[in-house]
Write an enzyme that holds these catalytic residues in place. Structure first.
Site, PDB file in Angstrom:
ATOM      1  N   TYR A  38     -18.135  22.538   9.357  1.00 53.45           N
ATOM      2  CA  TYR A  38     -17.152  22.101  10.356  1.00 53.45           C
ATOM      3  C   TYR A  38     -16.730  20.652  10.112  1.00 53.45           C
ATOM      4  O   TYR A  38     -15.544  20.312  10.167  1.00 53.45           O
ATOM      5  CB  TYR A  38     -17.767  22.262  11.747  1.00 53.45           C
ATOM      6  CG  TYR A  38     -16.804  22.123  12.898  1.00 53.45           C
ATOM      7  CD1 TYR A  38     -15.954  23.165  13.248  1.00 53.45           C
ATOM      8  CD2 TYR A  38     -16.770  20.952  13.650  1.00 53.45           C
ATOM      9  CE1 TYR A  38     -15.092  23.047  14.332  1.00 53.45           C
ATOM     10  CE2 TYR A  38     -15.909  20.824  14.732  1.00 53.45           C
ATOM     11  CZ  TYR A  38     -15.070  21.872  15.065  1.00 53.45           C
ATOM     12  OH  TYR A  38     -14.210  21.744  16.132  1.00 53.45           O
TER      13      TYR A  38
ATOM     14  N   VAL B  66      -4.221  33.440  10.763  1.00 43.97           N
ATOM     15  CA  VAL B  66      -3.657  32.233  10.158  1.00 43.97           C
ATOM     16  C   VAL B  66      -4.328  31.863   8.837  1.00 43.97           C
ATOM     17  O   VAL B  66      -3.953  30.870   8.214  1.00 43.97           O
ATOM     18  CB  VAL B  66      -3.708  31.030  11.131  1.00 43.97           C
ATOM     19  CG1 VAL B  66      -2.736  31.250  12.278  1.00 43.97           C
ATOM     20  CG2 VAL B  66      -5.126  30.788  11.628  1.00 43.97           C
TER      21      VAL B  66
END
Length: 259
Positions: free
Chosen positions: A161, A71
């Site tokens: 993150y 992806v």
């Protein structure tokens, strides 16, 4: 279970395990045709096989098919979405769940780990949403749910993150503004500590076992426990349903009341 998604086609990325697999199960047990998209085709196929044999999925008329896709690759995303729409017959719901963690303190974090997390956790959502919206705009209908995290508010050892998940919230709000005129709802969920393989890796990083780490987190969580993937999946399903028809541009935190 109520078949809220009967006749609908759902794509869940990163659906070979964890929250993604639980989300695929939730939609399938509510009657949807689900595309389980994962970088690891074997893992996706195992999940699809398990769900297609689930009595709850069978009785609801749901079905699951595995698809391999990187992806982070624009061409691969466009190809797989074209294939999913052709095989499944359309696209009603997209859940951008694919993600990785490469935790470290800033002074130890390599550029490659920064880039890998930003690309996998944020750029992939842009690529998949861009591919999905073309079909949804043409239909004047669609739901997109993106996975953020409590770490978007900041978390030691997760600069990459946290930045990616904060970006997800900004992307979500912006897409809701741009796509609302086409009757497309865009929302995000931000889980806290959920018992998955990713949080098990976090435990190992800080020198703990998953069980010890979960106990420590549970002790400072108002509900007194950690979350389960199915509890995130239920909120995702709500945001993708007609029950949330006037909810858009929101990020829902799923963290047991933690602050």
């Amino acid at each position: 279970m109520n078949a809220r998604f009967s006749g609908q086609n759902v794509v869940v990325t990163g659906a070979g395990q964890g929250i993604g697999a639980a989300t695929a199960r939730r939609f399938a047990t509510e009657g949807a045709s689900v595309a389980v998209v994962d970088l690891d085709l074997d893992r996706a196929e195992r999940t699809a096989e398990e769900l297609n044999a689930d009595p709850g999925v069978v009785s609801a008329g749901g079905s699951v098919r595995a698809w391999r896709c990187d992806v982070t690759d624009q061409a691969a995303v466009e190809d797989v979405f074209a294939g999913i729409i052709e095989v499944h017959g359309g696209l009603d719901v997209l859940v951008n769940n694919a993600g990785i963690a490469r935790d470290n303190l800033l002074f130890k974090m390599e550029l490659s780990d920064w880039q890998a997390v930003l690309t996998t956790n944020l750029t992939s959502a842009y690529l998949c949403a861009r591919a999905a919206q073309a079909h949804m705009v043409a239909k004047r209908h669609g739901k997109i749910v993106n996975l953020s995290s409590r770490s978007a508010l900041g978390n030691v050892g997760q600069a990459n993150y946290a930045a990616a998940k904060a970006g997800i919230q900004g992307l979500t709000a912006t897409l809701a503004m741009e796509l609302g005129r086409f009757n497309i709802n865009v929302n995000a969920v931000a889980p806290g500590y959920i018992a998955t393989s990713m949080t098990a890796q976090t435990a190992q990083r800080v020198g703990s076992t998953p069980e010890e780490h979960q106990q420590a987190v549970a002790a400072r969580t108002p509900l007194g426990r950690v979350g389960q993937p199915e509890e995130v999946a239920s909120v995702i399903a709500f945001l993708a349903s007609d029950d949330a028809s006037y909810v858009s541009g929101q990020t829902v935190y799923i963290n047991g009341g933690a602050r």
